[in-house]
Design a protein around this motif. Sequence first.
Motif, PDB file in Angstrom:
ATOM      1  N   THR A 504       0.659  -0.921   0.437  1.00  0.00           N
ATOM      2  CA  THR A 504       0.198   0.123  -0.377  1.00  0.00           C
ATOM      3  C   THR A 504       0.977   1.378  -0.040  1.00  0.00           C
ATOM      4  O   THR A 504       1.853   1.277   0.482  1.00  0.00           O
ATOM      5  CB  THR A 504      -0.686   0.202   1.280  1.00  0.00           C
ATOM      6  OG1 THR A 504      -0.448   0.087   2.537  1.00  0.00           O
ATOM      7  CG2 THR A 504      -1.723  -1.687   1.561  1.00  0.00           C
ATOM      8  N   ASP A 547      -6.134   3.086   1.639  1.00  0.00           N
ATOM      9  CA  ASP A 547      -5.207   2.449   1.955  1.00  0.00           C
ATOM     10  C   ASP A 547      -5.668   0.609   1.436  1.00  0.00           C
ATOM     11  O   ASP A 547      -6.344   0.309   2.327  1.00  0.00           O
ATOM     12  CB  ASP A 547      -5.124   2.295   3.660  1.00  0.00           C
ATOM     13  CG  ASP A 547      -3.449   1.425   3.683  1.00  0.00           C
ATOM     14  OD1 ASP A 547      -2.790   2.576   3.221  1.00  0.00           O
ATOM     15  OD2 ASP A 547      -3.324   0.496   3.840  1.00  0.00           O
ATOM     16  N   SER A 548      -5.362   0.312   0.297  1.00  0.00           N
ATOM     17  CA  SER A 548      -5.725  -0.726   0.274  1.00  0.00           C
ATOM     18  C   SER A 548      -4.845  -1.250  -1.385  1.00  0.00           C
ATOM     19  O   SER A 548      -4.821  -0.641  -2.138  1.00  0.00           O
ATOM     20  CB  SER A 548      -7.389  -0.891  -0.653  1.00  0.00           C
ATOM     21  OG  SER A 548      -6.964  -1.872  -1.244  1.00  0.00           O
TER      22      SER A 548
END
Length: 722
Positions: A504, A547-548
């Motif tokens: 990420t 956030d991935s």
Amino acid sequence: MNHAASPGPGIETDLARLFAPRSVALVGATDHPSSFGGRVFRAMLKFGYPGKIYPVNPRLREIHGLACYPGIRDLPETPDHAGIIVSAERVFDVLADCAARGVPFATVFTAGFAETATAGGRERQARLVAFARASGMRIMGPNCNGVINFVDRFAMTSTGAIGGARREAGNVGVVSHSGGLGQITVMWRAQMAGLGISYEASCGNEADLDSLDFARFMLRSDATTIVLMAIESIRDGAKLQAVAREALEREKPLVVLKLGRTAAGSRAAASHTGAIAGADDIYAAAFRQHGLISVNTCNELYETAILLRNRRWPKGRRAASVAVTGGNIVHLADMGADQGISWPEYSAETQTALGGMLPGYGSKVLNPSDLTSLATGEPAMFSRALNVIAGDPNIDAVAPIFSFVSRKQIESGVQFVRECPKPAAMIWVGACTDDTVPTAEELVAAGVPVYRDALPCMRSLRAAMDFGHRVAARRTGADIPQRPAGIAVQAARDKLGGSTGTLTEREAKLVLADYGFPVTRERLARNPAEAVAYAREIAGSVALKIDSADIPHKTDAGAVRLGLTGDDAVRRGYHEVMEAAARYAPGARINGVLVQEMVPQGVEMMLGIISDPVFGPVVAVGLGGIHIEVLRDVSYRVAPVTPEEARTMLRELRGYKLLEGVRGMPPRDVECLCDLIVRLSWFAHDFKSEIAEADINPLVVMERGAGARVVDALIVPRASTR
């Protein structure tokens, strides 16, 4: 040409006996003048080869007065080199006989291998590669047109380019994958221009020996001072770097025409960098980085050699010229400027000397200098002015222009070029008015750099300037990359080792911080309340980002909110980012929302890494944000790089002026940016086995002295390349 999938072994073999065998066998030789075997055999005889020739053909007893043998095993001695002209399937039987006899070199002229792009052809080439590895025999080809050695009078080739009287050997080597292009369009036309050739190799499919092996042999020969290469690909980037380094150390330029440029496609990749990098972009960058001189046409190959074969390197990129026609001077000035050559003002001493020689000319003589009618009737004045200008400390090279002039004037120009204390070349656009000799070709043959037009002269002069700069850097070690301080390799490795897929943004920044990158202040929020609390800690406007690892391009997903202030705006932004991510990728793994400081305004740049199959880790730099894919204004280099190389990368960008400051905007921190390019190049080098791609986009570069900040980043490990 198609090549074997795996590169050859890192074995350097002295090719002296391939190019100059004491005895040679030709399997498939015939007495038929139109057959391939007949043409190769006759060319060898007519070229004046002084060694023993053994024709091999079980159907014949004699060819042109020489005894013919049924097979390699029947020869009275073991030849140094065997040429093979038989069917593709029979090639392996002949090679087996050669190996049993201890023949060290074989040239396989036969086609029907990987160049056919068929399964059968690829399988045959793979067998050929395996045979070379197992036997230790070095093999040229297959599907090639052999070698020509003007130095030792050995030719094993079918080309008509060596018909008639054998030309004198010169100091220019030629290497090409193609026989027709290398031997006619480059070698023969170079000879027509007055150049002499030392060696030529048309290496075909490169199952074993490749173009770099032949180039290295030529570089190491005292008979060669420059090597011209017309190639379709390079199999081993590290080998190219080693050969290029040797060329610099020996001060023998490698001039390269890369064929097939328009066929290079783009990579489908997770990062912006990987998506836009064409294979030929990488080739061009690697050539520049390693000191190879890259050209665009066959003409440029030998035109460059006209000047560079004499190995005189200007100390800088400042040139001067003198002519008696104003139009030619203006044209030359334009051509030189287009090539990055400067025309500086003459020194005060030079101006005084010229003023005394050219009364009534005016207060100042410009460079390039149009002497017009003042010198037309007095050739001696032209020569005196030229010598004064050549002694100017502001000048690194001189290229006078001659038009329709007498033989005496041409001879005076030749004397100047030969005796000039600085590198010099003649531009002769006209003819000799009182004699049929000399011609430009005759002068070139005598070693004088003469050009018929301004553009090839200026291109060649710039090539000499660039190569001289590389030679000087090699002498001092300035071209050797040095690792910057403040790099924590093990800490970065520990972080990367714990990742199971694409990192990420937050994870990537933590890794980059270990390499000295300045990253944004940020926290990962897992609910709206945490987002509000973290925004208060940052104490200013913030950005919110999903956030991935499953959503590498957050803007595409609409999962970014910028410039938020106040609790309500942050809370609302959190929900919007999460909802956008869910719509864009319903099955994505979501870690939360990144709460990040807003970075002050600056120039957005992109730094990236890609893994190239030939050259390994490559670092890229370009304008950042969405502009990278639209403008494709990107510069590449093989990692690692020096600070000077990093600065050169930036200057190659069309958008470089944004960093210098435009329309009232202040100059940016280029020193910091160069340092970060170097750091990223070492990260690429250190983790070449682990990292497939990486992006820092945008990297915001602030005012000079204020540094830069990594705003977004992506790192794709090899195991997770998509």
